[in-house]
Structure formats: C-alpha cells, structure tokens
Scaffold this active site. Sequence first.
Site, short mmCIF file in Angstrom:
data_model
loop_
_atom_site.label_atom_id
_atom_site.label_comp_id
_atom_site.label_asym_id
_atom_site.label_seq_id
_atom_site.Cartn_x
_atom_site.Cartn_y
_atom_site.Cartn_z
N PRO A 123 0.81 -1.23 0.00
CA PRO A 123 0.00 0.00 0.00
C PRO A 123 0.84 1.28 0.00
O PRO A 123 1.84 1.38 0.71
CB PRO A 123 -0.81 -0.12 1.29
CG PRO A 123 -0.90 -1.58 1.54
CD PRO A 123 0.38 -2.16 1.04
N CYS A 124 0.39 2.23 -0.79
CA CYS A 124 1.13 3.48 -0.93
C CYS A 124 0.42 4.62 -0.21
O CYS A 124 0.87 5.76 -0.28
CB CYS A 124 1.24 3.86 -2.39
SG CYS A 124 -0.35 4.29 -3.07
N ASN A 125 -0.70 4.31 0.44
CA ASN A 125 -1.53 5.37 1.02
C ASN A 125 -0.71 6.41 1.77
O ASN A 125 -0.91 7.61 1.62
CB ASN A 125 -2.54 4.79 2.00
CG ASN A 125 -3.39 3.71 1.41
OD1 ASN A 125 -2.96 3.07 0.46
ND2 ASN A 125 -4.56 3.51 1.94
#
EC number: 2.1.1.37
Length: 567
Positions: A525-527
């Site tokens: 995840p790059c959130n």
Amino acid sequence: MDETIAKFIEMGYSIEMIGRAVEETGGENPEPMLILETLFKISTSSEASSSKSKLIDELIGMGFSEESVIKVIQEHGEENLEEITNTLLSYAEAEKMRGTENEDINNNYLSDDNDDDGNLYSGLSSSDEENELNSFHEDGRLQDLIKMGYPRKEASIALERCGEIASLAEIVDFIFAAQMARQLDEFWAAPEVQERRINEPPSRRRKLNTDMATDEELIRLPNPMIGFGVPKEPGLITERPVPIPNIALGPPYFYYENVAMTPKGVWDKMSSHLYDIKPEFVDSLYFCAAARKRGYIHNLPIKNRFEIQPTPHYTIQEEFPLTKKWWPPWDKRTKLNCVLTCIASAQLTNRIRKRLEKHEGDPAVQKDVVDQCKKWNLVWVGKNKAAPLEPYEMERLLGFPNNHTRGISRTDRYKSLGNSFQVDTVAYHLSVLKPLYPKGIKVLSLFTGIGGGEVALHRLQIPMNLVVSVEISEVNRNIFRSFWEQTNQRGDLIEFTNVEELDDHKIEVLMDQYGGFDLVIGGSPCNNLAGANRVSRSGLEGDQSSLFYDYCRILEAVRRKASRMRR
DNA sequence: GACATCATGAATTGCATG
DNA sequence: CATGCAATTCATGATGTC
C-alpha cells in the site's frame, strides 16, 4: 589499455581472442566491459568451441550436465553472465521440481508441445524438513561441496560467508554467483588509473561513482525515468549498474512495486529490506498515454525484455480520438498525468466552461485552465468542456481488458484502477520469464488488487499454474476471480484476505503442496507515501504502508523454504 | 449502508536565477 | 550554492441522496 589486456590474459583468454574481441567491439578506446562481453561471446560461440571455454568446464564442474550448459549458452549466447546464471538456476529448479519424471530439461525447454501438466503439482508432500536441516553439520556441508566438485578453498569461504544455518543450496547459490560475478568484479574494483582511461560519457561515469558510493547516499530519482531502459527510447542498459547481491539471486524471482515519489529515505529503507537491490524507477508514460512514476525492486534478469502486443497508443489524441474534435490548440498536452483514485468534480468542468465562454481567447485564462486540466487529468469531450476520464478509459490506459472492473460501483472502479499497475510496464519487466518458464509459473501474489500482475502474465501468454493471491478488498477479489474465470485459467487460484494471516506455516504447507513458487509479486500500500494524500502521508511506518514489512517477511520465508526444497 | 459528490494542501523534485 | 517558482501526485473525510 595494456593493463586491461593483461587482465584478460590473466583471466585465461588468448591474445588472438582478445585482439578479435577488441576489433569487434570497435571504437578507439572501447569499454573493457564491452570487450569482456564480446570475448565471452566469442569464446562460447559454436565456431570457436574447438577448445571448450573455461566457463563451460567450470559450469560442468559445478554439477550441471554438459548438455544443459551448452544448450543454455547456445540459446543465450549473447546474454550476459547474470542471464546465464539465472537460466541455469531456473533449469536446475525445474528439474528438481519435476522430481521422478526425470525428463531431459533441455528437450523440455526447447520443445513446443505443451502437454497436459494438470497433475504437475499433485500429491507432493514432504516431511522431516526440519530434522534434516538441524542435522546438517558444517563438516558435512564442506564435504558435500567438495564432493560436488567445488574447490575446498572456495567452499570454505562460502561456508563462512553464508553462516552456520545456511542450507547447502544457499551455499551452492553463493559459490555459483560468486564464480559468475568474479570476472565482472575485477572491473568494478578496477584501480582509479584504469577508470580514467575508460572512454565513457561523463553522465554514465557519474552514475557509476554514485552507485559505488557508500550507503549513506540517498537514492535519487533518475531523469529521464527510464529504469534500465524502455522500448523506443535511447538509454537501454543491459547490465545492472549495481549487480544483484548473491543472496538475492533468483529463482524464486520477486517483483516489488511502489510509488516513486515518496517521503525522503523511504526507498532507501525499502531497498535495505530487500537485499539492498537498487530500485528501477520507470515512468509508464513510455508505455502508454499517461504518466505513472513507479519504483520496482526485483531480481529479474533485464536482458531481452519485450513488449506485449498490441502496444497501447502513446498519445492522448491517439488513445482517445474523439477528443481531437474539441481539443483547443492552446492545450499542448500529448500525455496525461497519473491516474489517481479520485476524479475531478463536475463543478470544475462547469467552472472551466463558464470561464472560457466569458474570457474567450484570453491567454491568462487559457493557461489557468490548462493547469487545472493537468492537475485533474481532464480531457476535452465537448465545446469548452473538459471532463475526467471514464473508468473504461482508465482501464485502457492502464493496459487492462475492456470492462475488467465491471460490476462494482463507479467510485470503487476509480479507486481500484487508481491503485493498480500499468500492465504494459510490468509486462515488459516480466517478459524475461517467458523463455524461462515455457510450461507456466507458480505465483505468490501479494496485494493483488485487480490483478495487474496476473493480467500482465496472461497477456504475455505465460501460463499460471498456480496463483496464491492475498487481497483485502472484497470488490477487488471479486474482480480478480472474474478475470480468472473469464480467461479460463487452468491453474489453481487460492485466495487470502490479509497478509498477516499468511504465516510461515501456511507458506510451507502451500509450497510443499505445489512445489514452491516461481514468482513473488506485489506492490504494498502506498496510502501513506503518495503525494496526493493530504491527511496521513506518514511514511513507511504508516498504518497501511507498513504492510511493506509483511511483503518482506513473506518473501524471505518463501526464499528460505525454496532453498531447503532445492536440496 | 451503499454510493456519489465535493473540498481539502503539502512534500518533493526540477529548474532557472542570482 | 542558496532561493524561489513551477509542476506533479496509486488520497481522505465530510456530506448528501437513495
């Protein structure tokens, strides 16, 4: 140059061969690396094989069959050393996994018949792995290595370097890699004097020096962002500027992805947790009509990559021809910006139209409108009407089949697509697997999303004999399962929801059951890394992005298990 | 609750300029 | 080399509608 030649002679090449290589390499002051490559080519080509090259003998001495070695070198005659390493290791792996079948791996590799391998991975179960491991005495390992034909000195160095708990396979890998890398290393460790004589462009030399600097140096994003090279663009690199550390050589291969523009130090940390492999930064605008700046850490070979067909259109106007009618001449864009998870509001479209109608021909307004179009990735769909992309248009940009994400809400489609791979880019990187696994591969897919990696493999026509998929979102799992069914996949699909639940035991059971994995692929995840996040851009330790460490944990578990299985 | 819509900056980098 | 400006970015949370 004399020093270089002396070094070649020391390496066992004849003066005639060196002369021929220099001649073929051309140029006033050819780069030693190029000469070495040519030398290698000459020494392994069929017409020069009256006296078998030192390398072939070495490889045979290491336990590979003569046919395998010759075949691989014929097939990959122009490949670099890393390529041959990888190929031979893959063959050895494949041979092991075929187990009792005992086929000739070369015939198998070359033959086109893809007979039914539905029972390839049925009923394989192993036991006593742990006991075997524990009873593995160091002296025993040394003797085994000597029995396998390795020089005592080399074997004991490898033992020392790999540590006491290393498996035999890990040590063999180490020696193999060390032998293959030795010739190259001589040049990387070349003295300053020789370095200055090398006639190479300054930019490349600077890069070389940077890469060889200490780890304190922060990883910088390349400009242009073309990684080890992209199709139809100069700057193709055929050797990694920084070699893959021995400990990380495949198989099993792995492919990790995340956004390129993270807070400072994130890529350094990710690299340090992934065997210090340097990330390959690529902007997908070299593959499609939209930008997508991403970093990829992987241990794949990089030579002989190819594009999947058909290639997408490279400009907005070609990809979306209907926009040409409404495209104002003062909007000079030919590429879109990154496809994100949210789109512009309809209000913005209205505001733009009203402003253009009110201030017709005003350059200042036009400049402002173009800025808004860039910021929100708008295209011209009517007179003075700039609107966001439709979900199906994003699918096309990202290389997915039409309506890949059909069946979920529009909002969710945007979110899932915005979080996905650009298929053509990933496929370009994965294409090197096609000749290595003609009978298909077994994939561990973490953070699968809507299956960008699998779509890439499918479009490369690499059969997926197994996909173990981990994806937390239910709508994404549904989309991926639909893809799996609609494309009539014959392999097994096993689904998990959370990466946390995939512990060492589950991994071992799966790998025993199916005979291991060939590829571990995923982008965590790059959130908490992405620039578009206004609220919680908290870096790698953020709530979602810290799942990166689960990727590392699982990858390491898979590689450890694979090493044990290799015996 | 599902879904759609909308408003909400800042970190980072590249580049030109002094 | 410092400084300012321009450009880009796998998003989150609140609110409204059904």
